[in-house]
Design a protein around this motif. Structure first.
Motif, mmCIF file in Angstrom:
data_model
loop_
_atom_site.group_PDB
_atom_site.id
_atom_site.type_symbol
_atom_site.label_atom_id
_atom_site.label_comp_id
_atom_site.label_asym_id
_atom_site.label_seq_id
_atom_site.Cartn_x
_atom_site.Cartn_y
_atom_site.Cartn_z
ATOM 1 N N ARG A 261 13.563 43.863 -4.105
ATOM 2 C CA ARG A 261 13.941 44.864 -3.112
ATOM 3 C C ARG A 261 12.783 45.820 -2.857
ATOM 4 N NH1 ARG A 261 19.817 45.988 -2.769
ATOM 5 N NH2 ARG A 261 20.912 44.393 -3.926
ATOM 6 N N THR A 262 12.159 46.285 -3.943
ATOM 7 C CA THR A 262 11.101 47.271 -3.763
ATOM 8 C C THR A 262 9.855 46.653 -3.156
ATOM 9 O OG1 THR A 262 10.388 46.941 -6.055
ATOM 10 C CG2 THR A 262 11.951 48.709 -5.636
ATOM 11 N N SER A 263 9.613 45.379 -3.431
ATOM 12 C CA SER A 263 8.431 44.744 -2.838
ATOM 13 C C SER A 263 8.593 44.578 -1.332
ATOM 14 C CB SER A 263 8.188 43.379 -3.486
ATOM 15 O OG SER A 263 9.267 42.505 -3.228
ATOM 16 N N ILE A 264 9.843 44.587 -0.847
ATOM 17 C CA ILE A 264 10.073 44.565 0.605
ATOM 18 C C ILE A 264 9.385 45.751 1.237
ATOM 19 C CG2 ILE A 264 11.857 44.873 2.360
ATOM 20 C CD1 ILE A 264 13.724 43.345 0.411
ATOM 21 N N ARG A 265 9.550 46.911 0.616
ATOM 22 C CA ARG A 265 8.939 48.131 1.145
ATOM 23 C C ARG A 265 7.417 48.003 1.164
ATOM 24 N NH1 ARG A 265 11.533 52.548 1.204
ATOM 25 N NH2 ARG A 265 12.912 51.759 -0.405
ATOM 26 N N MET B 42 24.572 41.612 11.138
ATOM 27 C CA MET B 42 24.839 40.430 10.336
ATOM 28 C C MET B 42 25.350 39.304 11.230
ATOM 29 S SD MET B 42 27.163 40.262 6.891
ATOM 30 C CE MET B 42 28.728 40.330 7.757
ATOM 31 N N ALA B 43 24.974 38.067 10.893
ATOM 32 C CA ALA B 43 25.381 36.919 11.702
ATOM 33 C C ALA B 43 25.741 35.747 10.806
ATOM 34 C CB ALA B 43 24.254 36.519 12.653
ATOM 35 N N THR B 44 26.535 34.849 11.342
ATOM 36 C CA THR B 44 26.828 33.605 10.655
ATOM 37 C C THR B 44 25.854 32.530 11.121
ATOM 38 O OG1 THR B 44 28.457 33.081 12.374
ATOM 39 C CG2 THR B 44 29.275 34.139 10.378
ATOM 40 N N GLY B 45 25.828 31.431 10.385
ATOM 41 C CA GLY B 45 24.949 30.325 10.766
ATOM 42 C C GLY B 45 23.496 30.667 10.529
ATOM 43 N N GLY B 46 22.649 30.177 11.403
ATOM 44 C CA GLY B 46 21.216 30.386 11.243
ATOM 45 C C GLY B 46 20.676 31.602 11.947
ATOM 46 N N ASN C 45 25.847 39.987 3.355
ATOM 47 C CA ASN C 45 26.781 41.083 3.632
ATOM 48 C C ASN C 45 26.016 42.177 4.375
ATOM 49 O OD1 ASN C 45 25.459 42.798 1.582
ATOM 50 N ND2 ASN C 45 26.470 41.445 0.107
ATOM 51 N N PHE C 46 26.720 43.260 4.718
ATOM 52 C CA PHE C 46 26.091 44.341 5.488
ATOM 53 C C PHE C 46 24.880 44.919 4.763
ATOM 54 C CE2 PHE C 46 30.605 44.945 7.061
ATOM 55 C CZ PHE C 46 30.358 44.361 8.292
ATOM 56 N N PHE C 47 24.952 45.004 3.430
ATOM 57 C CA PHE C 47 23.905 45.667 2.663
ATOM 58 C C PHE C 47 22.650 44.803 2.518
ATOM 59 C CE2 PHE C 47 28.135 46.691 0.816
ATOM 60 C CZ PHE C 47 28.302 47.867 1.517
ATOM 61 N N GLU C 48 22.762 43.518 2.855
ATOM 62 C CA GLU C 48 21.619 42.618 2.734
ATOM 63 C C GLU C 48 20.903 42.412 4.063
ATOM 64 O OE1 GLU C 48 20.166 41.103 0.063
ATOM 65 O OE2 GLU C 48 21.416 42.481 -1.065
ATOM 66 N N ILE C 49 21.317 43.119 5.116
ATOM 67 C CA ILE C 49 20.673 42.922 6.424
ATOM 68 C C ILE C 49 19.190 43.277 6.342
ATOM 69 C CG2 ILE C 49 20.561 43.709 8.813
ATOM 70 C CD1 ILE C 49 23.590 44.130 8.711
ATOM 71 N N GLU C 50 18.881 44.472 5.826
ATOM 72 C CA GLU C 50 17.472 44.886 5.756
ATOM 73 C C GLU C 50 16.654 44.041 4.781
ATOM 74 O OE1 GLU C 50 16.507 49.337 6.754
ATOM 75 O OE2 GLU C 50 18.233 49.260 5.421
ATOM 76 N N PRO C 51 17.134 43.800 3.536
ATOM 77 C CA PRO C 51 16.341 42.937 2.654
ATOM 78 C C PRO C 51 16.058 41.568 3.264
ATOM 79 C CG PRO C 51 18.024 44.077 1.395
ATOM 80 C CD PRO C 51 18.298 44.379 2.839
ATOM 81 N N THR C 52 17.064 40.963 3.877
ATOM 82 C CA THR C 52 16.865 39.648 4.496
ATOM 83 C C THR C 52 15.851 39.732 5.630
ATOM 84 O OG1 THR C 52 19.155 39.076 3.972
ATOM 85 C CG2 THR C 52 18.042 37.721 5.622
ATOM 86 N N LEU C 53 15.932 40.781 6.398
ATOM 87 C CA LEU C 53 15.034 40.980 7.537
ATOM 88 C C LEU C 53 13.582 41.042 7.088
ATOM 89 C CD1 LEU C 53 15.294 41.573 10.643
ATOM 90 C CD2 LEU C 53 15.214 43.994 10.025
#
Length: 622
Positions: free
Chosen positions: A241-245, A300-304, A322-330
């Motif tokens: 998570r922190t390395s994302i920053r 957040m989206a389903t599929g690809g 989930n909603f909280f993983e939008i930014e990390p995934t991004l």
């Protein structure tokens, strides 16, 4: 926390040095004494902190300051993590002869040799954005696989590296140290001087309290009687998570404002969800564009994943868990860093939220029995506070949110700015309604439990039977199959007198003007309701529950009726207004006067003032 550089020459700079196996002030260690001497030549006051290996507990006082060095035993986890939290620079030195014997498995245990002797502290420091320097490090060729993995991560993150000798230099290069930056420390004083430059850089910017939260979690795990290797997985997750920053910090786009939204389309991207929060976003995007911003909405989206366009907005669906993983995934996917991040719902902010950031509270949503159950209350309270902690500013549409926060954390209320919701008085205004002998009650909300639909479903049959001239309009989308069936049953039982429809947003002013009474029977999760403001602006008698931000709009008996959130109270208030046209007229006139304080023009000015504190916009268009 460490003092900022702009504090002037008196600002204390703390340096944490790890890797020495003896009392750190021992003069025979030339590398150590040279490093301390160079640091103490700064015009700024410097405090050197060093945990000590190789001593029994009785050999070292609990607290000691000697020649500008603060020492403590390496087994004192609390002091070690406090020193890490306060450090402007972490230096790894010494001879890592058997680094592989105390690797990641001991990183988070009370036997925390891995936090010092196996380069664990600089590893954790690098993930937290604190500058790391390897100074005259000696590495044994026989280090194990675990030690190599740990030291590799440290080498990749270190901002300056010098080795004790040529063999150690080659090992550090093999482990990921850039060859052009890894030098043999032939001149110890010159090598030590690299620390001065790093002190001037200081740690990467993080939201207030974010480092403390991570380190408190480490403390909590370190105090456990038995810590399983699963804790290592947790630490690596936090590091990810922190390395994302860190990864995003060099790719900032000056004009990009990214809005993280729980929804704008449904997760498949096929249907626009058009509620109050989405209307709020459309208006806010207009303010941002006037200031020269390129607005990007991410959800957040389903599929690809997918990309859509609606109301002039580019909307990107991210396949997050989930909603909280939008930014990390991004950011793991390499997304560009925006000039500003706005969380349309503040609670989606977290560890991966990049500064500067703004979150929006559309009202207290935890005033519901679910969030008050013992098995849920503590988690959700902590999650709410964590989200606010991660943000730079919390914009609240009502005072209810801020008042609740003040009972929990006065400090966090300093982040709050109250900007009540709005109404466009050029579109919503009173109009003449033809007297056809009917009384029209309008419910202009989604057919969902939190908006009080089930109260309406309960009271409508008796009201319609008792008042032959009564018509009830349900205007809004349904939440689920049960709501759809209930609405269709009412229409079938009372054809022409109970109506249910959805209308385009642009037609809503006429819908309000065609009504006599507007009912907003909210049960929970309400702010300063847009529907309430619009109904009042059209001069309608409003019935609203004493929930959330509604009492900030409706004064009982003056510009509307304010009631308890029960079906009986809803029916009683409607009966009263159905039978008293003069009261309806008086309340409607006072409502029109009230909403002048909520004009969208003023709302836009307040938002511009907040936005201009974070970034320099392009030339304003007006």
């Amino acid at each position: 926390m460490y003092p900022p550089l702009e504090g002037g020459e008196k600002a204390l700079k703390r340096v944490l040095i790890v890797g020495l196996w003896r009392r750190p002030t021992r003069a025979s260690d030339v590398r150590w004494t040279t490093l301390v001497k160079v640091l103490q030549q700064l015009s700024h006051p410097v405090e050197v902190v060093a945990p000590v290996y190789g001593l029994d507990p009785g050999d070292l006082p609990d607290s000691e300051a000697e020649a500008g060095v603060v020492s403590f035993l390496h087994t004192d986890m609390d002091r070690l993590l406090t020193a890490l939290e306060e450090a402007r620079l972490v230096v790894l030195t010494g001879d890592l002869l058997d680094v592989g014997t105390s690797g990641l498995e001991t990183l988070l245990t009370p036997r925390h040799a891995g936090l010092v002797y196996a380069a664990g502290v600089p590893w954790l420091a690098a993930q937290l954005g604190i500058p790391v320097m390897l100074y005259a490090v000696g590495v044994d060729p026989g280090i194990g696989d675990t030690g190599r993995l740990l030291l590799r991560d440290v080498c990749e993150a270190a901002r300056r590296i010098t080795a004790r000798d040529a063999v150690s230099r080659q090992i550090l290069i093999d482990l990921g140290g850039p060859p052009e930056r890894v030098e043999v420390a032939a001149d110890l004083e010159r090598s030590a001087a690299g620390a001065l430059e790093l002190l001037g850089q200081g740690p990467d910017p993080w939201p207030t309290g974010a480092r403390r939260r991570v380190l408190e979690a480490v403390r909590h795990r370190a105090r456990g009687e038995s810590i399983t290797p699963g804790s290592v997985g947790w630490a690596e997750g936090e590091a990810a998570r922190t390395s994302i920053r860190m990864a995003a910090s060099a790719r900032r786009v000056p004009s990009l404002v990214r809005v993280i939204a729980p929804q704008f389309f449904d997760p498949s991207g096929q249907r626009v969800i058009f509620g109050g929060a989405e209307r709020y976003l459309i208006e806010l995007a207009g303010v941002l564009r006037d200031l020269g911003a390129d607005v990007e909405v991410v959800q957040m989206a389903t599929g690809g994943g997918w990309e859509r366009s609606a109301f002039g907005l580019r909307v990107v669906g991210i396949p997050a868990a989930n909603f909280f993983e939008i930014e990390p995934t991004l950011y793991r996917a390499g997304a560009l860093r925006p000039a500003l991040t706005i969380h349309l719902a503040f609670w989606t902010a977290g560890h991966a939220t990049l500064p500067p950031s703004i979150g929006i509270s559309h009202g207290v949503f935890w005033d519901q029995a679910y969030y008050q159950r013992p098995e849920h209350a503590q988690f959700h309270r902590a999650r709410i506070l964590e989200a606010i902690e991660a943000l730079d500013v919390l914009v609240s549409v009502d005072a209810n949110t801020v008042n609740w926060l003040r009972t929990v954390s006065v400090r966090l209320t300093e982040k709050c700015v109250r900007i009540p919701n709005f109404v466009d008085l050029r579109r919503y205004f009173p109009g003449e309604r033809e007297d056809d002998g009917r009384v029209v009650v309008l419910y202009p909300r989604r057919l969902v439990a939190d908006r009080g639909f089930w109260f309406m479903a309960e009271v409508i049959p008796d009201l319609v039977r008792d008042h032959p001239h009564l018509v009830v309009e349900l205007v809004g989308d349904h939440a689920g199959e049960a709501e759809r069936q209930a609405a269709e049953r009412l229409m079938a039982e009372f054809p022409g007198r109970v109506r249910w429809r959805t209308v385009p947003f642009d037609e809503m002013p006429d819908v309000y003007r065609a009504a006599d009474i507007v009912v907003l029977p909210t049960v929970y999760a309400e702010g300063t309701s847009l529907a309430c403001l619009e109904a009042m602006a059209c001069g309608k008698a409003v019935v609203a529950t004493r929930v959330g931000g509604l009492p900030e709009l409706v004064i009982d008996g003056y510009n509307g009726l304010l009631i308890e959130p029960t079906a009986a109270a809803v029916r009683g208030a409607l009966e009263r207004l159905i039978g008293d046209p003069a009261l309806r007229t008086r309340l409607g006139l006072q409502a029109v006067e009230t909403v002048r304080a909520f004009d969208i023009v003023d709302w836009r000015v307040r938002w511009r003032d907040v936005l201009r504190t974070f970034w320099v916009p392009a030339e304003s268009k007006g």
